[in-house]
Write a protein that holds these residues in place. Sequence first.
Motif, PDB file in Angstrom:
ATOM      1  N   VAL A 121      53.677  39.216  59.278  1.00 19.39           N
ATOM      2  CA  VAL A 121      52.658  40.183  59.697  1.00 19.39           C
ATOM      3  C   VAL A 121      52.866  41.491  58.945  1.00 19.39           C
ATOM      4  N   GLY A 122      51.826  42.315  58.950  1.00 21.28           N
ATOM      5  CA  GLY A 122      51.933  43.609  58.286  1.00 21.28           C
ATOM      6  C   GLY A 122      52.352  44.731  59.208  1.00 21.28           C
ATOM      7  N   ALA A 123      52.129  44.568  60.511  1.00 16.67           N
ATOM      8  CA  ALA A 123      52.480  45.599  61.489  1.00 16.67           C
ATOM      9  C   ALA A 123      52.795  44.937  62.816  1.00 16.67           C
ATOM     10  N   VAL A 124      53.517  45.667  63.659  1.00 18.16           N
ATOM     11  CA  VAL A 124      53.901  45.162  64.981  1.00 18.16           C
ATOM     12  C   VAL A 124      53.529  46.224  66.011  1.00 18.16           C
ATOM     13  N   ILE A 125      52.916  45.803  67.102  1.00 18.82           N
ATOM     14  CA  ILE A 125      52.590  46.714  68.196  1.00 18.82           C
ATOM     15  C   ILE A 125      53.284  46.225  69.459  1.00 18.82           C
ATOM     16  N   LEU A 126      54.115  47.064  70.052  1.00 22.42           N
ATOM     17  CA  LEU A 126      54.856  46.727  71.269  1.00 22.42           C
ATOM     18  C   LEU A 126      54.031  47.152  72.495  1.00 22.42           C
ATOM     19  N   THR A 127      53.708  46.198  73.338  1.00 27.03           N
ATOM     20  CA  THR A 127      52.932  46.490  74.557  1.00 27.03           C
ATOM     21  C   THR A 127      53.503  45.707  75.733  1.00 27.03           C
TER      22      THR A 127
END
Length: 934
Positions: free
Chosen positions: A118-124
């Motif tokens: 992936v190009g980015a990671v979002i923590l939720t």
Amino acid sequence: MNISLLTLSEITDISGEEGNFSVGIRKHPRYVDMEKCIACGLCAEKCPAKTIDPFNEGLSKRKAIYVPYPQAVPLKYVINADHCIYFKKKGRCRACEKFCPTNAINFDDRKEDIAITVGAVILTAGYTPFNPDHLDYYQHTRLPNVITSMEFERILAAGGPTGGHVRRPSDGNTARRIAWLQCVGSRDINRCDNAYCASVCCMYAIKEAVIAGEHVGDPYQGTIFYMDIRTSGKDFEKYYNRAKDKGIRFIRSRVHSIIEKDAAGTLTLTYVTEAGRNISEDFDMVVLSVGMEPNATAVRTAQKIGVELTPFKFVKTDSLDPVTTTRPGIYVAGALQGCKDIPSSIMEASAAACRASINLAESRNTLVRAKKFPEEIPSASAAPRIGVFVCNCGVNIGGFADVPAIAEYASGLPGVAYVEENLFTCAQDTQDKMVQVIKEKNLNRIVVAACTPRTHEPLFQETIRNAGLNPYLFEMANIRNQCTWCHSKDRDKATEKAKDLVRMALSRAALLEPIPELSVPVQKKALVIGGGVAGMTAALSLADQGFPAVIVECSKNLGGAALDLVKTWRGRDVKQFVSELTGRVTAHPDITVLLNTRITGASGFIGNFETIVATGDLPQTIAHGVTIIATGGRATDTDEYLYGQNNRVTRWHDLELAPHRLKNADSIVFIQCVGSRDDHRPYCSNICCTAAVSQALTIKTDNPHTDVFVLYRDIRTPGERETLYKKAREIGVIFIRYDLENKPVVSETDSGLVVTVFEPTLGRHVRIKADFVNLATAIEPSDPQEIAHLYKVPLNSEKFFMEAHAKLRPVDFATDGLFVCGLAHYPKSFDESISQALAAAGRASTVLARSAIMVSPLVSRVDRDLCIGCGLCSEICAFGAIEMEVVEGKGYRALNIEAACKGCGLCAASCPQHAIDMLHFRDQQIEAAIEAVI
């Protein structure tokens, strides 16, 4: 199509760098084949093993094979190996396998390690409610009628363990005297080390208290024990006031312990009033308003992947970049970043998506998959073959009306070819079955008798489109909101009314016609109204993704209200940030800045707006695809407390901006809630308490000899801002509470200013000599009426712009293509304004990234043979969607601009010739429904 959902999975590792991460994922076994499972429920019905149900907070049982809740996504069963007899007793039972009709059970399922790029990671990853079991003085789990707020939520739920009836766990009797104890697990360093405020507890306790009263009826007494009521969100203060009007009691006291009075489970609370009186009261139930803690597994994952945390184990971010973590390319949103409510979490989710999109802009659309529907079945001229699906909706409908009787009645009505009743018609398995039924029974009209079409109509329209039907060959009968919810005490009346609603829906459905979809091209440019920090952030976020933006600012400078700020609550230099942000904006090749410019006209629709602006006397027209309104706000003036009469009475950041005035000051008094939380402005300005406490801290730290007083009504320092309040008290800042009946009085004497205030603990008035008095005056929007009029967007009663949905669409307007952010929406802190600006840009980019966009085809249709060209429709259309044009041989005739039309029907209702009809709401369709009920 473009979201892959990996449940029962956890991150094991993230390697690489921004733009090219390799993410290790461990998928835990479900023991159920998701492709084969149809969620029929036979497995759970036959399973003999029971365990507590975490979704219902342990108040009920569930089977070892289960779905967490009826509308879970994905709606597929899973086996809990810790409670399954097969796994515990090595091969016995297997009842689920024997009865599964699709052979979906797979006891050989094993965990699997996979890797994705992936190009980015979002923590939720969210939060965990505080567990109060170790607080022995509250005796949760020891006393059955002491429950947590999460447990009470499940009790209130119609699908919960008590069906929405507020019953005491001890004996099942109705609880009529209920107490809520606030700040359990938050604002507490003695028993849990959670010094922060959980931000949401006051509001949810008020909501629970009000809803419980609606469920219980008279007699009922809800009481909330609190330290400070923190209802600083948009319209929250109004809800607090309504709760008081409904009789909810608010007692400022922290209850120390709970005692069980008798064998029936009655609870006695003893508390101390502000006047020092000891009072004991009996209650049927006590609700502990528990706070938030970071999710433990998420904390371990964050530490594992190299993301820094705050001392309270929330993900660390910067006030000036509130969704970016300390590891480039990894972003965060929601309660994992800090305690917050639903609107803020959704806002941050869009903001994080926007930040990720900026660095991934070059690869946009390279992996997009478009959903393909089957070819539409021609059905315009076919005789109606109507399918009817009646929903139980758990107990929401089936608990108050006779659903089998409704289904049987529908089967005998004209045009009906198939009838079915479902437990949850919106569930995925039911949706799949509907597609099959439509094809097998050759249905060409569908009626669903269930809940509100406002939330569920798009879901069912997509379902019938999957079956090859036009989505507008669908009708809903709202037998929940309009029937069982308002006739819950009369089952016969609810059932008969439901039959009427179904008959009306069927009569209308028989006349429905297929309507082709409508798409419009997109002008790939954004207009941002307002050049403050929110507006500049939104414009820069779009321009960095390759979408040109125009900023229209009415003043001669960029910066807005931020020009009056010195630092954020975390201590970051605001002036430097604004200077750098302004430099980036003015230097960006894809941003055009128009200063001293006003908007004089606006027209168009999503993807194709035209706005007329005037810089001096020079007008120009800007074509753009989206509009972001960031017109800002300002601190009000006041005639209270000698402001404007004595130069030592200041407002907001005046003292910070002139620190030399404080060098020899012996005493400074801050007065909060000046002009807000009153009849004129019944809202909290949200940021005043944090600003005052921050300034008081700075003054006291720089000049320890100076006495600093803060006169307040409720100190509202949510989240980790609570640490500022704690530190201020520790270093000697004195806080004195007042109320509207005993407001402070500022007077002039020969020796200077004197502030007189009633101190509730002492029970007497206190006189404070003050060198300076600083007022936290209300924040109000900056002249929004003209913009609201031009773009046809709503304002609330305090003139802040109204979003489409307070919780689910906090930056969108109801009019597509228009977005809002910053103080124009509601007073908010610097970091929250930046988050909302990023969110608005993120939502806007979903429009600008497309070459064309689908719009609603439910528009007006003009019959030019009947039209006489009077022009009334064009004059009254609020959206500019009807123009008059010359038709050869006929003169003027009305022309509908479909993409601009909102389908409001005002033109059709006003036409003297009845020459205008509304697609999907034609006169004969509505008349058929009316005749059916008559």
